[in-house]
Design a protein around this motif. Structure first.
Motif, PDB file in Angstrom:
ATOM      1  N   LEU A   1      74.230 -28.270   4.693  1.00 30.01           N
ATOM      2  CA  LEU A   1      75.679 -28.177   4.516  1.00 30.01           C
ATOM      3  C   LEU A   1      76.416 -28.631   5.772  1.00 30.01           C
ATOM      4  O   LEU A   1      77.431 -29.328   5.686  1.00 30.01           O
ATOM      5  CB  LEU A   1      76.071 -26.736   4.167  1.00 30.01           C
ATOM      6  CG  LEU A   1      77.575 -26.496   3.965  1.00 30.01           C
ATOM      7  CD1 LEU A   1      78.084 -27.268   2.748  1.00 30.01           C
ATOM      8  CD2 LEU A   1      77.865 -25.003   3.808  1.00 30.01           C
TER       9      LEU A   1
ATOM     10  N   GLY B   1      78.984 -31.729   6.079  1.00 26.17           N
ATOM     11  CA  GLY B   1      80.323 -31.550   6.624  1.00 26.17           C
ATOM     12  C   GLY B   1      80.613 -32.531   7.751  1.00 26.17           C
ATOM     13  O   GLY B   1      81.716 -33.103   7.818  1.00 26.17           O
TER      14      GLY B   1
ATOM     15  N   ALA C   1      81.435 -17.478   4.919  1.00 26.43           N
ATOM     16  CA  ALA C   1      80.482 -18.256   5.713  1.00 26.43           C
ATOM     17  C   ALA C   1      80.467 -19.722   5.293  1.00 26.43           C
ATOM     18  O   ALA C   1      80.404 -20.623   6.134  1.00 26.43           O
ATOM     19  CB  ALA C   1      79.079 -17.659   5.577  1.00 26.43           C
ATOM     20  N   PHE C   2      80.543 -19.972   3.985  1.00 23.30           N
ATOM     21  CA  PHE C   2      80.536 -21.346   3.475  1.00 23.30           C
ATOM     22  C   PHE C   2      81.759 -22.103   3.993  1.00 23.30           C
ATOM     23  O   PHE C   2      81.645 -23.215   4.509  1.00 23.30           O
ATOM     24  CB  PHE C   2      80.538 -21.330   1.937  1.00 23.30           C
ATOM     25  CG  PHE C   2      80.596 -22.699   1.318  1.00 23.30           C
ATOM     26  CD1 PHE C   2      79.428 -23.415   1.094  1.00 23.30           C
ATOM     27  CD2 PHE C   2      81.808 -23.281   0.968  1.00 23.30           C
ATOM     28  CE1 PHE C   2      79.475 -24.684   0.519  1.00 23.30           C
ATOM     29  CE2 PHE C   2      81.873 -24.541   0.398  1.00 23.30           C
ATOM     30  CZ  PHE C   2      80.692 -25.246   0.171  1.00 23.30           C
ATOM     31  N   GLY C   3      82.935 -21.493   3.855  1.00 20.60           N
ATOM     32  CA  GLY C   3      84.154 -22.142   4.313  1.00 20.60           C
ATOM     33  C   GLY C   3      84.162 -22.372   5.809  1.00 20.60           C
ATOM     34  O   GLY C   3      84.616 -23.418   6.289  1.00 20.60           O
TER      35      GLY C   3
ATOM     36  N   SER D   1      74.753 -20.883   6.557  1.00 20.21           N
ATOM     37  CA  SER D   1      74.986 -21.636   5.321  1.00 20.21           C
ATOM     38  C   SER D   1      73.995 -22.760   5.105  1.00 20.21           C
ATOM     39  O   SER D   1      74.028 -23.412   4.060  1.00 20.21           O
ATOM     40  CB  SER D   1      76.415 -22.205   5.336  1.00 20.21           C
ATOM     41  OG  SER D   1      77.358 -21.163   5.409  1.00 20.21           O
TER      42      SER D   1
ATOM     43  N   THR E   1      76.391 -19.759  10.969  1.00 21.78           N
ATOM     44  CA  THR E   1      76.970 -19.057   9.818  1.00 21.78           C
ATOM     45  C   THR E   1      75.918 -18.739   8.765  1.00 21.78           C
ATOM     46  O   THR E   1      76.168 -17.938   7.865  1.00 21.78           O
ATOM     47  CB  THR E   1      78.082 -19.903   9.161  1.00 21.78           C
ATOM     48  OG1 THR E   1      77.522 -21.135   8.677  1.00 21.78           O
ATOM     49  CG2 THR E   1      79.195 -20.204  10.149  1.00 21.78           C
TER      50      THR E   1
ATOM     51  N   ALA F   1      81.535 -22.776   7.784  1.00 26.86           N
ATOM     52  CA  ALA F   1      80.592 -23.855   8.092  1.00 26.86           C
ATOM     53  C   ALA F   1      81.205 -25.217   7.794  1.00 26.86           C
ATOM     54  O   ALA F   1      81.080 -26.156   8.588  1.00 26.86           O
ATOM     55  CB  ALA F   1      79.300 -23.671   7.296  1.00 26.86           C
ATOM     56  N   ILE F   2      81.894 -25.339   6.650  1.00 22.21           N
ATOM     57  CA  ILE F   2      82.544 -26.600   6.285  1.00 22.21           C
ATOM     58  C   ILE F   2      83.654 -26.953   7.269  1.00 22.21           C
ATOM     59  O   ILE F   2      83.780 -28.100   7.728  1.00 22.21           O
ATOM     60  CB  ILE F   2      83.112 -26.520   4.851  1.00 22.21           C
ATOM     61  CG1 ILE F   2      81.985 -26.611   3.822  1.00 22.21           C
ATOM     62  CG2 ILE F   2      84.116 -27.631   4.599  1.00 22.21           C
ATOM     63  CD1 ILE F   2      81.306 -27.968   3.749  1.00 22.21           C
TER      64      ILE F   2
END
Length: 276
Positions: free
Chosen positions: A66, A70, A224-226, A62, A60, A228-229
């Motif tokens: 990260l 996660g 992308a952040f969401g 990120s 992603t 990846a998390i």
């Protein structure tokens, strides 16, 4: 969204329900079979997490930090919740004492059906049985919600299409839920529950997978952040379930080298389904 919900329901409810049917056909002493099936399923999930989900999370863009955060969060949350359930239920089961392994070593302990059966044997009130049932449902949900999250997040990563990794995950998790369905049904039937009711309860226990899929979809769809998390958290949660619960229990249920080979076979099957 409806395509995702229906597919996840088939993987979660139908897969677990099928495991319940298989469990209902087995005799009480099925530790060897259950051990090998759980080991195989654990191997499949290791491949899915390590060779698909984590790579997608890294892809992603990120950042690796990260993704690692996660994964650690996923491990930590499931560990804390699982430990809280154990501390609540273990003192109420006579055979779990200082000599008992610090993990489950029987089918009923994996899902905390032993706690529920203890209340039934004592003839406790319907309220006590309800609470014990809720505890058992929470223990099962700790396994099924992260599985659903992986399907939901992968659905987002494949541009909201049930193709590629999302479809493969749904199939893999459906297979993985068969031995988990056995882990729910066998102890309930052994504790005196009617086979038909036990199969229904077992199928219903797969429902949290749908909740996980919706959660994974909503978080993953935030960008992308969401994504990846969502992927890394689900990966960490599943890694804890496999290495902290399923594999130790499988070895304790059937003390042999065969569970190890079952894990390796499961990993190879997972690789074939991902890259084949």
């Amino acid at each position: 969204m409806w395509n995702l919900i229906v597919t996840t329901a088939l993987a979660g409810v139908a897969g677990t329900g099928l495991g319940g049917v298989v469990g209902a056909l087995f005799k009480k002493d099925s530790n060897r079979t259950a051990s090998l099936l759980l080991s195989f399923a654990g191997g499949v999930m290791i491949s899915v997490v390590c060779f698909d989900l984590i790579q997608e999370a890294i892809g992603t863009g990120s950042g690796l930090a990260l993704v690692l955060i996660g994964i650690c969060l996923g491990i930590g949350v499931v560990y804390v919740l699982n430990t809280a359930i154990d501390r609540k239920t273990d003192p109420e089961v006579a055979h779990i004492d200082k000599k008992h392994p610090k993990t489950a070593d029987a089918l009923d302990e994996l899902t905390h059906a032993n706690h529920y059966n203890e209340h039934r044997k004592k003839g406790d009130s319907p309220a006590s049985l309800f609470v014990a049932g809720v505890v058992m449902a929470c223990a099962i949900a700790l396994h099924n919600v992260p599985e659903g999250m992986t399907i939901g997040a992968s659905y987002v990563s494949t541009d909201h299409a049930l193709t590629g990794s999302a479809l493969i995950l749904a199939v893999l998790i459906g297979l993985h839920n068969i031995p988990e369905g056995m882990a729910v049904a066998v102890p309930l039937i052994s504790g005196g529950m009617n086979r038909g009711k036990a199969i229904f309860v077992t199928a219903l226990s797969g429902a949290p997978t749908i909740l996980g899929a919706i959660l994974g979809y909503l978080v993953g769809d935030m960008g992308a952040f969401g994504l990846a998390i969502s992927l890394s958290f689900a990966s960490g949660a599943m890694l804890y379930v496999v290495f902290g619960e399923i594999l130790p229990q499988s070895i304790l249920m059937y003390r042999s080298k065969l569970p190890t080979f079952a894990v390796v076979v499961g990993m190879m099957v997972g690789l074939l389904m991902i890259y084949g």
